[in-house]
Design a protein around this motif. Structure first.
Motif, PDB file in Angstrom:
ATOM      1  N   GLU A 167       0.836  -1.287  -0.037  1.00 61.71           N
ATOM      2  CA  GLU A 167       0.044  -0.051  -0.299  1.00 61.71           C
ATOM      3  C   GLU A 167       0.907   1.364   0.069  1.00 61.71           C
ATOM      4  N   LEU A 168       1.966   1.277   0.635  1.00 61.86           N
ATOM      5  CA  LEU A 168       2.859   2.413   0.769  1.00 61.86           C
ATOM      6  C   LEU A 168       3.376   2.697  -0.535  1.00 61.86           C
ATOM      7  N   ALA A 169       3.871   1.646  -1.583  1.00 63.06           N
ATOM      8  CA  ALA A 169       4.401   1.648  -2.670  1.00 63.06           C
ATOM      9  C   ALA A 169       3.359   2.336  -3.643  1.00 63.06           C
ATOM     10  N   ARG A 170       1.900   1.867  -3.359  1.00 62.73           N
ATOM     11  CA  ARG A 170       1.067   2.292  -4.466  1.00 62.73           C
ATOM     12  C   ARG A 170       0.827   3.850  -4.130  1.00 62.73           C
ATOM     13  N   ARG A 171       1.055   3.981  -2.800  1.00 63.78           N
ATOM     14  CA  ARG A 171       1.002   5.707  -2.633  1.00 63.78           C
ATOM     15  C   ARG A 171       2.259   6.495  -2.864  1.00 63.78           C
ATOM     16  N   GLY A 172       3.027   5.671  -3.405  1.00 67.38           N
ATOM     17  CA  GLY A 172       4.423   6.607  -3.631  1.00 67.38           C
ATOM     18  C   GLY A 172       5.259   6.835  -2.684  1.00 67.38           C
ATOM     19  N   VAL A 173       5.068   6.240  -1.436  1.00 60.61           N
ATOM     20  CA  VAL A 173       5.785   6.671  -0.349  1.00 60.61           C
ATOM     21  C   VAL A 173       7.541   6.019  -0.555  1.00 60.61           C
ATOM     22  N   GLY A 174       7.471   4.989  -1.184  1.00 63.27           N
ATOM     23  CA  GLY A 174       9.017   4.598  -1.420  1.00 63.27           C
ATOM     24  C   GLY A 174       8.939   3.066  -2.159  1.00 63.27           C
ATOM     25  N   VAL A 175      10.232   2.739  -2.458  1.00 66.77           N
ATOM     26  CA  VAL A 175      10.052   1.265  -3.183  1.00 66.77           C
ATOM     27  C   VAL A 175      10.164   0.200  -2.431  1.00 66.77           C
ATOM     28  N   THR A 176       9.463  -0.744  -2.247  1.00 65.49           N
ATOM     29  CA  THR A 176       9.666  -1.998  -1.755  1.00 65.49           C
ATOM     30  C   THR A 176       9.881  -3.109  -2.623  1.00 65.49           C
TER      31      THR A 176
END
Length: 317
Positions: free
Chosen positions: A235-244
């Protein structure tokens, strides 16, 4: 109606329930019997064995060394009785039984629902229990008898586990469709480290798979987020927070919709994560558990082939 097989002493059942519950009162509640009945069976069993099987502590009961030895015997007895019961049911055309599966979080969004649908279609009298754990906790769940089957990424070889099937899947960087890396066919970890990172905590297998690359890149613990949840990382990757970093298992809906891109890692070669199906070494699975294991293995093989077709021949970064 399912065969009610009683080829072992009730004391074995009561002992195993107390071992799992850690107290006589809780074991009695789960067994729907009186606490005094459970206590009598445990005392009788200890008298027959000739030594205490539990330490009586203020916080509950704990197995003694003798109790641990007897627990292994009880596990074999109870699991073999369940296997015999299910085989007798199968002779009557009754595919009944209950199957407990311990699995990693990543397979619960699409893989496991697919299996449950198929199991309900083909074996409507079989019930399923599913618990999510970290890969490192799944061997204990299987060897202790808490789970009939385990699914985990990148497990180390263990004498207590028998591998039923394993599939190899590429580990990749997960980014939204508009990310600068999104159009690459492959990417190195060092290139990913030029952007904010969402890193796994030590209880996830991906942490150990990426540890050499993390050390080479000098990233250490500098990820903007560290988590033991693959769903949170996604979900964080989808929101552009960072690369996972994940495999494609568990990303089926997002990849199909185009909301996320999975870019295979190439860090001195492809980085693979093995997803395996496991049971306890030496155990003959009951008919129901064996049927579910076959469904899991067939689906795992199909997804491995599907990934190979989707990714195609890898290109270098």
């Amino acid at each position: 109606m399912s065969t009610r097989l009683r080829v072992h002493s009730p004391a074995v059942v009561y002992f195993d329930a107390v071992r799992r519950a850690g107290s006589i009162r809780e074991a009695a509640r789960r067994l729907f019997v009186a606490s005094s009945a459970v206590n009598r069976q445990i005392l009788k069993l200890e008298d027959e064995v000739g030594t205490p099987l539990f330490e009586r502590l203020p916080g509950g009961l704990r197995l003694t060394t003798a109790g641990e030895i007897f627990a292994r015997h009880a596990l074999v007895v109870l699991q073999d009785a369940e296997r015999a019961r299910s085989e007798l049911d199968a002779l009557k055309g009754l595919r009944t039984g209950h199957v407990e599966i311990a699995t990693v979080e990543g397979v619960t969004s699409d893989f496991m629902p697919t299996i449950i649908e198929r199991a309900r279609e083909h074996f409507p009298k079989v019930t399923l229990g599913v618990v999510t754990l970290g890969s490192r906790d799944i061997p204990e769940a299987v060897t202790s008898g808490a789970a009939d089957l385990g699914m985990a990424f990148a497990l180390q070889r263990s004498t207590g586990l028998r591998q039923i099937m394993v599939g190899r899947f590429r580990l990749g960087a997960l980014v939204p469709a508009e990310h600068p890396l999104a159009q690459r066919r492959e990417v190195s970890f060092a290139t990913c480290a030029e952007y904010p990172l969402i890193l796994a905590k030590t209880d996830l297998s991906v942490y150990h798979l990426l540890k050499p690359a993390i050390e080479r890149a000098g990233v250490g613990d500098k990820g903007v987020v560290q988590s033991n949840s693959v769903e949170l990382g996604k979900e964080l990757a989808r929101r552009g927070v960072g690369v996972t970093f994940q495999t494609r298992i568990g990303l089926e809906a997002e990849l199909s919709a185009g909301t996320l891109r999975h870019i295979p890692l190439n860090d001195n070669g492809p980085v693979f994560s093995d997803l395996g199906i496991y049971t306890r070494t030496g155990r003959s699975l009951p008919v129901a558990a064996d049927a579910v294991a076959r469904l899991l293995a067939d689906e795992l093989a199909e997804r491995e082939l599907r990934e190979a077709r989707d990714i195609g021949e890898p290109l270098t970064d």
